[in-house]
Design a protein around this motif. Sequence first.
Motif, short mmCIF file in Angstrom:
data_model
loop_
_atom_site.label_atom_id
_atom_site.label_comp_id
_atom_site.label_asym_id
_atom_site.label_seq_id
_atom_site.Cartn_x
_atom_site.Cartn_y
_atom_site.Cartn_z
N GLY A 163 1.40 -1.13 -0.09
CA GLY A 163 0.07 0.04 -0.02
C GLY A 163 1.21 1.73 0.19
N LEU A 164 0.56 2.16 0.81
CA LEU A 164 0.50 3.69 0.33
C LEU A 164 0.90 4.02 -1.05
CD1 LEU A 164 3.27 3.32 3.20
CD2 LEU A 164 0.60 4.36 3.45
N ASP A 165 2.31 4.54 -1.43
CA ASP A 165 2.48 5.14 -2.90
C ASP A 165 2.85 4.06 -3.77
OD1 ASP A 165 3.25 7.00 -4.61
OD2 ASP A 165 4.01 8.31 -3.54
N THR A 166 1.82 2.85 -3.69
CA THR A 166 2.50 2.04 -4.49
C THR A 166 3.57 2.28 -6.21
OG1 THR A 166 0.35 1.90 -5.20
CG2 THR A 166 -0.16 1.22 -3.52
N ASP A 167 2.76 2.92 -7.02
CA ASP A 167 3.79 3.38 -8.12
C ASP A 167 4.98 3.42 -7.70
OD1 ASP A 167 3.04 5.95 -7.43
OD2 ASP A 167 2.58 6.50 -9.96
N SER A 168 4.98 4.87 -6.16
CA SER A 168 6.46 4.45 -6.43
C SER A 168 7.53 3.70 -6.16
CB SER A 168 6.69 6.21 -5.44
OG SER A 168 6.39 7.14 -6.60
N ASN A 169 6.54 3.21 -4.75
CA ASN A 169 7.70 2.29 -4.54
C ASN A 169 7.37 0.76 -5.57
OD1 ASN A 169 7.60 3.65 -2.14
ND2 ASN A 169 5.73 2.75 -1.21
N GLY A 170 6.66 0.51 -5.80
CA GLY A 170 6.69 -0.67 -6.85
C GLY A 170 8.47 -0.42 -7.89
N ALA A 171 8.16 0.64 -7.75
CA ALA A 171 9.02 1.48 -8.97
C ALA A 171 10.23 1.15 -8.86
CB ALA A 171 8.86 2.76 -9.48
#
Length: 357
Positions: free
Chosen positions: A295-303
């Motif tokens: 969760g949280l800033d999912t696209d930034s963390n995933g990146a």
Amino acid sequence: MTSVNGQPRLADRVQGGWLGRIAGNMLGKPVEQGEVWTRDRIDRYLRQAGALPLTDYLPEPVGDSDRLALRPEWRGCVRGRIDGSCRDDDVDYAVLGLHLLETHGFGFTTEQVGDLWLLRLPYLQTFTAERAAYRNLANGLKPPLTATYDNPYQEWIGALIRADIHGWTCPGAPGRAALLARRDAVLSHTGNGVYGAMWAAALISAAFTAPTVREAVEQALAVIPASSRLARIVRRVASLHDARLTWEETLATVSEETAGLGWIHTVPNAAVLTAGLLYGDGDFTRTITLTVRGGLDTDSNGATAGSVAGVFGGASAIPAQWTDPLRDTVRSAVFGFDGVRISELAERTLRLAGAPA
């Protein structure tokens, strides 16, 4: 041939960083809104679609309520619909960072970072701290005032997502990578916002040579103040992992301990990212799926998780379901780069990685 004695070549690792960043970003983009898409809701979404354990991009939503809650770009980011990468700031800043180093070299100044923003990056494609800094630049302010004047987002995650290029171009030199990232970050951030960028750059740099992901995390901790809130939360996640708590238990614990900071603040997102890396343990799919499910800033963390895991294992270790739909193509708001090939960006980055400091 992509490896020597089982170790990925530098070119394969750099390519893995770019592919991992873009794939991880695409995975997390549909559910990027932390106050809506909690860990529980993300897993409920996946369970309803029969997609747990998650091993591919997000499935299409099953019900209307989830469909309406997803980011508007979801149709280009879910499995079966992806045809090249979607445009996103998490990738735009990697592209812009490459252009920065190609234009000004490793001796770039913070002022030159700001100049390139004004020349190459549309204002409406910036957010939070970056938009505040952009506005301050346009009004004639200079760094470091651009980061502090009328900017309530100084410790949010924006500088961290700009750090990858400094790690990719400084393989095995986390201290140097952190110094470059700091020079970039102070345009828009202070405190833990800057430390987040330094930590991420060092983490990616260390992933080129560290024997384990855990060792890369430890090397990255060495570049930021040990007493900072960021360093404390990273060590906390590592200690819970060492104590053999489950991934769910670890995230529940650190979520309570970072309550109130908000879903875009650097510190809680670093906790989610660290957990994904440690519990993913070098496996690309497990690393990015756990990170996005956090969760949280999912696209930034995933990146960022994808970048670290992609560097650690190399492009050759990334399963095809993550890379084939990208069509070797990047959509970008950075002027002059829309439609550029991922392979070209990796080749240009590799040339910089081999350049003298």
